[in-house]
Design an enzyme around this catalytic site. Sequence first.
Site, PDB file in Angstrom:
ATOM      1  N   PHE A   1      -3.588   4.260  -6.079  1.00 24.52           N
ATOM      2  CA  PHE A   1      -3.211   3.286  -7.115  1.00 24.52           C
ATOM      3  C   PHE A   1      -4.022   1.994  -7.050  1.00 24.52           C
ATOM      4  O   PHE A   1      -4.701   1.625  -8.009  1.00 24.52           O
ATOM      5  CB  PHE A   1      -1.711   2.993  -7.002  1.00 24.52           C
ATOM      6  CG  PHE A   1      -1.245   1.871  -7.863  1.00 24.52           C
ATOM      7  CD1 PHE A   1      -1.101   2.047  -9.224  1.00 24.52           C
ATOM      8  CD2 PHE A   1      -0.946   0.637  -7.316  1.00 24.52           C
ATOM      9  CE1 PHE A   1      -0.668   1.020 -10.032  1.00 24.52           C
ATOM     10  CE2 PHE A   1      -0.515  -0.397  -8.117  1.00 24.52           C
ATOM     11  CZ  PHE A   1      -0.374  -0.209  -9.469  1.00 24.52           C
TER      12      PHE A   1
ATOM     13  N   GLY B   1       0.824  -1.196   0.000  1.00 22.40           N
ATOM     14  CA  GLY B   1       0.000   0.000   0.000  1.00 22.40           C
ATOM     15  C   GLY B   1       0.862   1.253   0.000  1.00 22.40           C
ATOM     16  O   GLY B   1       1.965   1.254  -0.526  1.00 22.40           O
ATOM     17  N   LEU B   2       0.355   2.308   0.638  1.00 21.72           N
ATOM     18  CA  LEU B   2       1.061   3.587   0.716  1.00 21.72           C
ATOM     19  C   LEU B   2       1.468   4.101  -0.657  1.00 21.72           C
ATOM     20  O   LEU B   2       2.580   4.536  -0.870  1.00 21.72           O
ATOM     21  CB  LEU B   2       2.303   3.471   1.600  1.00 21.72           C
ATOM     22  CG  LEU B   2       2.044   3.384   3.102  1.00 21.72           C
ATOM     23  CD1 LEU B   2       3.347   3.288   3.850  1.00 21.72           C
ATOM     24  CD2 LEU B   2       1.272   4.604   3.593  1.00 21.72           C
ATOM     25  N   CYS B   3       0.556   3.970  -1.613  1.00 20.50           N
ATOM     26  CA  CYS B   3       0.875   4.541  -2.923  1.00 20.50           C
ATOM     27  C   CYS B   3      -0.359   5.246  -3.475  1.00 20.50           C
ATOM     28  O   CYS B   3      -0.763   5.027  -4.602  1.00 20.50           O
ATOM     29  CB  CYS B   3       1.382   3.476  -3.882  1.00 20.50           C
ATOM     30  SG  CYS B   3       0.484   1.943  -3.812  1.00 20.50           S
ATOM     31  N   GLY B   4      -0.940   6.096  -2.642  1.00 23.15           N
ATOM     32  CA  GLY B   4      -2.066   6.898  -3.084  1.00 23.15           C
ATOM     33  C   GLY B   4      -3.251   6.039  -3.462  1.00 23.15           C
ATOM     34  O   GLY B   4      -3.511   5.014  -2.847  1.00 23.15           O
TER      35      GLY B   4
END
Lengths: 133, 297
Positions: free
Chosen positions: B94, B89-92
């Site tokens: 996406f 995770g931690l990719c907006g």
Amino acid sequence: MATFHFDFVGPERTLYSGEVQAVQLPGTEGEMTVLPKHAPVLTTLKVGVITVTETSGSGKRIYVQGGFADIGPDSVIVLAERAAPIEEVNPAMLDKEIEQTELDRDATTDLAKREQLNAHIVQLQEAKKVLDF
Amino acid sequence: MPSLKDLRNRITSVKSTQKITKAMQMVAAAKLRRAQNAAEAGRPYADKMAATLGNLAGNLVGGVGAPKLLSGSGADKTHLLVVCTADRGLCGAFNSSIARLAAKHARELQGQGKTVKIFTVGKKGYDLLRRQFRSEIIENIDIRGTRPVDYDFASEIAEKIIARFDAGEFDVATLFYSAFRSVISQIPTAQQLIPAELPSAEGENSATGAASNAAMEFEPSEEAILTTLLPKNLAVQVYKALLENAASEQGARMSAMDSATRNAGEMIKKQTQIYNRTRQAMITKELIEIISGAEAL
């Protein structure tokens, strides 16, 4: 001497691209040498060695494991799933491949698949002979 | 009113978060470059494969002898959605934007009375979809072990899809992934895999070209070549999608982490101001107390 364009492309990168005098391909129906102005042919490849004669007349050998050759009058494109320059291939690698395929063959009960894997093993053994290990 | 110590703690915590987001941003930038290079290196193969196939299939489409992978199973009842997402995770937005697109498609298809099956690639897609489509998900593969994405992994997925198709489990397969446009723009995309969607038989990249199609020879035979070429084409499509996804993921993470770093900076500024004001107020208060105490004497 007339030349033509030869592209050798793997899925992850282009392995060879340039003007060449001749290319020798291991077609499934037999070895073939392609010279400039060849009639259009689309053929599958078996396991074997592609020999490229470069414009300077020097040769280059690439190990290829199945794929396609799209041959035209002024260019040849080879699409190969697995390939390596001949220097990087060693008998241990092939032996391992053969062993793995045999294991796969013994594991499957599907007759068609078995047949296919058997053919693959034969091709690998032939390739081993060609490379004279 | 928070005490000075609380404020100090809060500032340090935001500062360390900022350090992490900044590091993640830089890592993503480096990985993005690598992913873009990989995508670029893989393009010639995909292009030439598409050209050859387009060329070859042009005269077979609609024919009786056309392989099933090309013409479909003739029905349109069961749809397989292959949803490719990232493992992390931690990719907006996406992962969620891909999942949302897939979920929308699934709902539409269900609305038309069709059966939907879902095959997720990547952990996040599975996590996001399993709540809504628990019974529809038939398989899930994590990417974690195989990093960076290589062709073998893609062909493994393709083989699984084909095996299911051959077993008659579905009629139409659609691939969901995020196409990489730029660092700030990734477009969730749906692409039909089976029956194969072919580029028009322009054959610009093909050595033989469309014009000479009639005169073309085939070894061993046209059908035999096509039947071996189609599964490979499927693997190439999956591989391409995975590469695009890898680039998109890093791009999305980079911009998400960039804004996170900026937000943290703003927060630190605000908190420091509050901290300083509170400190000043306390000093003033103490001074007043001392002075008025002295005056009272």
